[in-house]
Design a protein around this motif. Structure first.
Motif, PDB file in Angstrom:
ATOM      1  N   GLY A 168      -9.496  -0.721  -2.841  1.00 29.41           N
ATOM      2  CA  GLY A 168     -10.448   0.337  -3.160  1.00 29.41           C
ATOM      3  C   GLY A 168     -10.461   1.400  -2.084  1.00 29.41           C
ATOM      4  O   GLY A 168      -9.945   1.207  -0.974  1.00 29.41           O
ATOM      5  N   PHE A 169     -11.089   2.531  -2.410  1.00 32.38           N
ATOM      6  CA  PHE A 169     -11.138   3.688  -1.517  1.00 32.38           C
ATOM      7  C   PHE A 169     -12.526   3.762  -0.888  1.00 32.38           C
ATOM      8  O   PHE A 169     -13.518   3.992  -1.590  1.00 32.38           O
ATOM      9  CB  PHE A 169     -10.827   4.963  -2.294  1.00 32.38           C
ATOM     10  N   VAL A 170     -12.597   3.583   0.439  1.00 34.71           N
ATOM     11  CA  VAL A 170     -13.883   3.453   1.124  1.00 34.71           C
ATOM     12  C   VAL A 170     -13.835   4.102   2.507  1.00 34.71           C
ATOM     13  O   VAL A 170     -12.782   4.549   2.969  1.00 34.71           O
ATOM     14  CB  VAL A 170     -14.275   1.966   1.287  1.00 34.71           C
ATOM     15  N   TRP A 172      -4.464  13.591  -9.571  1.00 36.45           N
ATOM     16  CA  TRP A 172      -4.763  12.312  -8.918  1.00 36.45           C
ATOM     17  C   TRP A 172      -5.977  11.651  -9.549  1.00 36.45           C
ATOM     18  O   TRP A 172      -5.952  10.449  -9.850  1.00 36.45           O
ATOM     19  CB  TRP A 172      -4.994  12.546  -7.428  1.00 36.45           C
ATOM     20  N   LEU A 173      -7.035  12.416  -9.752  1.00 30.83           N
ATOM     21  CA  LEU A 173      -8.240  11.857 -10.370  1.00 30.83           C
ATOM     22  C   LEU A 173      -7.937  11.328 -11.771  1.00 30.83           C
ATOM     23  O   LEU A 173      -8.361  10.224 -12.137  1.00 30.83           O
ATOM     24  CB  LEU A 173      -9.338  12.922 -10.432  1.00 30.83           C
ATOM     25  N   GLU A 174      -7.214  12.103 -12.550  1.00 28.05           N
ATOM     26  CA  GLU A 174      -6.865  11.671 -13.902  1.00 28.05           C
ATOM     27  C   GLU A 174      -5.971  10.437 -13.868  1.00 28.05           C
ATOM     28  O   GLU A 174      -6.107   9.521 -14.697  1.00 28.05           O
ATOM     29  CB  GLU A 174      -6.169  12.808 -14.645  1.00 28.05           C
ATOM     30  N   ARG A 200      -2.907  -1.155 -11.953  1.00 26.29           N
ATOM     31  CA  ARG A 200      -3.716  -1.063 -13.171  1.00 26.29           C
ATOM     32  C   ARG A 200      -4.825  -2.125 -13.167  1.00 26.29           C
ATOM     33  O   ARG A 200      -4.569  -3.321 -12.977  1.00 26.29           O
ATOM     34  CB  ARG A 200      -2.857  -1.226 -14.420  1.00 26.29           C
ATOM     35  N   ALA A 201      -6.058  -1.663 -13.360  1.00 27.36           N
ATOM     36  CA  ALA A 201      -7.251  -2.522 -13.424  1.00 27.36           C
ATOM     37  C   ALA A 201      -7.468  -3.324 -12.134  1.00 27.36           C
ATOM     38  O   ALA A 201      -8.146  -4.349 -12.153  1.00 27.36           O
ATOM     39  CB  ALA A 201      -7.174  -3.455 -14.633  1.00 27.36           C
ATOM     40  N   ILE A 219       0.855  -1.185   0.000  1.00 26.08           N
ATOM     41  CA  ILE A 219       0.000   0.000   0.000  1.00 26.08           C
ATOM     42  C   ILE A 219       0.892   1.236   0.000  1.00 26.08           C
ATOM     43  O   ILE A 219       1.774   1.373   0.849  1.00 26.08           O
ATOM     44  CB  ILE A 219      -0.923   0.026   1.236  1.00 26.08           C
ATOM     45  N   PRO A 220       0.710   2.158  -0.952  1.00 22.07           N
ATOM     46  CA  PRO A 220       1.556   3.361  -1.014  1.00 22.07           C
ATOM     47  C   PRO A 220       1.515   4.161   0.283  1.00 22.07           C
ATOM     48  O   PRO A 220       0.519   4.148   1.015  1.00 22.07           O
ATOM     49  CB  PRO A 220       0.942   4.151  -2.175  1.00 22.07           C
ATOM     50  N   ALA A 221       2.605   4.868   0.558  1.00 26.51           N
ATOM     51  CA  ALA A 221       2.709   5.653   1.788  1.00 26.51           C
ATOM     52  C   ALA A 221       1.738   6.816   1.814  1.00 26.51           C
ATOM     53  O   ALA A 221       1.406   7.341   2.880  1.00 26.51           O
ATOM     54  CB  ALA A 221       4.136   6.165   1.955  1.00 26.51           C
ATOM     55  N   SER A 222       1.282   7.245   0.651  1.00 29.34           N
ATOM     56  CA  SER A 222       0.290   8.314   0.538  1.00 29.34           C
ATOM     57  C   SER A 222      -0.762   7.904  -0.473  1.00 29.34           C
ATOM     58  O   SER A 222      -0.461   7.220  -1.465  1.00 29.34           O
ATOM     59  CB  SER A 222       0.944   9.627   0.085  1.00 29.34           C
ATOM     60  N   ILE A 223      -1.984   8.325  -0.233  1.00 18.42           N
ATOM     61  CA  ILE A 223      -3.057   8.055  -1.190  1.00 18.42           C
ATOM     62  C   ILE A 223      -2.718   8.627  -2.556  1.00 18.42           C
ATOM     63  O   ILE A 223      -3.092   8.075  -3.595  1.00 18.42           O
ATOM     64  CB  ILE A 223      -4.390   8.647  -0.659  1.00 18.42           C
ATOM     65  N   VAL A 224      -1.972   9.716  -2.578  1.00 18.72           N
ATOM     66  CA  VAL A 224      -1.612  10.375  -3.827  1.00 18.72           C
ATOM     67  C   VAL A 224      -0.733   9.464  -4.686  1.00 18.72           C
ATOM     68  O   VAL A 224      -0.783   9.516  -5.925  1.00 18.72           O
ATOM     69  CB  VAL A 224      -0.895  11.710  -3.546  1.00 18.72           C
ATOM     70  N   ASP A 225       0.024   8.589  -4.056  1.00 18.54           N
ATOM     71  CA  ASP A 225       0.984   7.762  -4.780  1.00 18.54           C
ATOM     72  C   ASP A 225       0.348   6.588  -5.525  1.00 18.54           C
ATOM     73  O   ASP A 225       1.043   5.880  -6.268  1.00 18.54           O
ATOM     74  CB  ASP A 225       2.055   7.237  -3.817  1.00 18.54           C
ATOM     75  N   PHE A 226      -0.947   6.376  -5.347  1.00 20.95           N
ATOM     76  CA  PHE A 226      -1.622   5.366  -6.169  1.00 20.95           C
ATOM     77  C   PHE A 226      -1.635   5.779  -7.638  1.00 20.95           C
ATOM     78  O   PHE A 226      -1.502   4.943  -8.532  1.00 20.95           O
ATOM     79  CB  PHE A 226      -3.065   5.166  -5.683  1.00 20.95           C
ATOM     80  N   ALA A 227      -1.831   7.067  -7.882  1.00 24.07           N
ATOM     81  CA  ALA A 227      -1.943   7.564  -9.263  1.00 24.07           C
ATOM     82  C   ALA A 227      -0.650   7.306 -10.017  1.00 24.07           C
ATOM     83  O   ALA A 227       0.445   7.595  -9.528  1.00 24.07           O
ATOM     84  CB  ALA A 227      -2.275   9.054  -9.258  1.00 24.07           C
ATOM     85  N   GLY A 228      -0.780   6.747 -11.205  1.00 23.55           N
ATOM     86  CA  GLY A 228       0.382   6.502 -12.049  1.00 23.55           C
ATOM     87  C   GLY A 228       1.178   5.263 -11.695  1.00 23.55           C
ATOM     88  O   GLY A 228       2.177   4.955 -12.353  1.00 23.55           O
TER      89      GLY A 228
END
Length: 382
Positions: free
Chosen positions: A264-266, A234-236, A203-204, A189-198
């Protein structure tokens, strides 16, 4: 009402006509029936003692509220963004205990807030029960909520109530990343939620619910904390990873448990509800961000009394009960949320609220739902 129409929330000349959800709900509030044995989240509700004294309704701390007979009952109309399955049994019990005729209109939090703004001084609502601080803040910004007595406000820690004394949190909910324990190691799990992007690792394999009010409140927090450009990126980025879109948090949790997605984000309590209903261990865990990251936002479900309420004393008595020990135990034991009244413990499977180290954010700053909806539209998620 289509979600993109909610862009008008926050005072942009709301149109007169509207429709509340497509689920054939009545436009008139209906009295909640009083079942003999209320249940919630698949479990029986423990017997509740009488609430703490309704000081707000009597204006005298420690005074006992007047319990009216059914023929004398004051009618209290609630617009509730919290579902009937979660809080209906509790509201039934409150009506019985206090002798109130509690009538509830259930629906989407943002849509009900929009309805109140459209109705203006004609609104029949006495109390708004929102699932997040953003909608409460939007109503407060438009002058639709009345100041609450300090005796009620002071029962809740300062971060979880309006700094202008216009709304108060009733229960706490934490944003988490749910992950399938058979497919994901905790250290992945990434250290920040922001780090999920990219991150191609995901993927998928991710799930999110862009139309969900709690998710939108998180996006508002991300905008406030990291800026518009970071939130857009982040959204993109998550969209570009082919994240699977779900209608709500519970669907994400079920898909994660079933292995259809890996994370997932919940909100935290959905997994706990699934566990309680299953009665057995499940292959999923919540990852709590405890480093001040936006992904660890602690939001509230809360209430505000309308300035146009015709039963404000009764509405305040109801708020008093929601902030009493019996009601707070209900949220801890039946909905698995964090109680906000000091001395009422959270469910033992949850980390203590004081240990979470949530992001430094004034929840009243989540009132820009309008801007978040505009961003989600721009990115193509609404």
């Amino acid at each position: 009402m289509r979600r993109r129409d909610l862009i008008r929330l926050g005072g942009l000349g709301l149109a007169a006509g509207w429709t509340l959800l497509a689920a054939c709900q009545s436009t008139e509030p209906t009295a909640t029936p009083a079942p003999p044995t209320p249940t919630a989240a698949g479990a029986g509700m423990a017997p509740m003692a009488s609430p703490t004294p309704a000081a707000a309704a009597t204006e005298t701390a420690g005074a006992t509220p007047t319990v009216m007979t059914r023929s004398q009952s004051a009618v209290v109309t609630i617009y509730s963004g919290r579902s009937k399955s979660l809080i209906g049994p509790l509201l039934d019990r409150i009506g019985q205990e206090l002798g109130l005729d509690v009538r509830v209109r259930y629906g989407d939090t943002a849509e009900l807030a929009t309805a109140i703004l459209e109705e203006g001084d004609r609104s029949p609502a006495d109390l708004f029960f929102g699932q997040d601080a953003g909608a409460l803040g939007a109503l407060a910004k438009e002058g639709r909520l009345a100041p609450l007595p300090s005796e009620l406000l002071q029962r809740v820690p300062q971060p979880y109530r309006s700094p202008k004394e216009l709304w108060v949190g009733i229960s706490g909910r934490v944003r988490t990343v749910i992950y399938n324990t058979e497919r994901v190691k905790p250290e992945e799990i990434p250290a920040s939620i922001v780090d999920f992007a990219g991150n191609e690792r995901w993927r998928a394999r991710l799930g999110w619910a862009p139309t969900n009010g709690s998710f939108q409140a998180f996006v508002t927090a991300l905008r406030r904390m990291r800026g518009e450009d970071v939130a857009r990126s982040w959204l993109e980025g998550i969209k570009a990873l082919d994240a699977r879109v779900f209608p709500k948090n519970s669907s994400i949790v079920q898909a994660t448990i079933n292995g259809e997605i890996e994370a997932g984000f919940v909100n935290h309590y959905y997994l706990m509800r699934e566990r309680a209903q299953a009665g057995r261990p499940l292959p999923a865990e919540n990852h709590f961000y405890t480093n001040g990251d936006p992904g660890g936002l602690v939001n509230v479900a809360g209430v505000g009394v309308l300035v146009t309420s015709r039963a404000s004393d009764a509405a305040l008595a109801l708020v008093d009960y929601l902030l009493s020990e019996p009601a707070q135990r209900y949220f801890a034991e039946q909905t698995f949320e964090y109680p906000l009244l000091e001395g009422v413990p959270a469910h033992p499977d949850l980390p203590p609220l004081a240990s979470l180290n949530p992001p430094a954010l004034d929840l009243s700053d989540l009132d820009d739902l309008k801007g978040t909806l505009a961003l989600l539209q721009e990115v193509g998620l609404l």
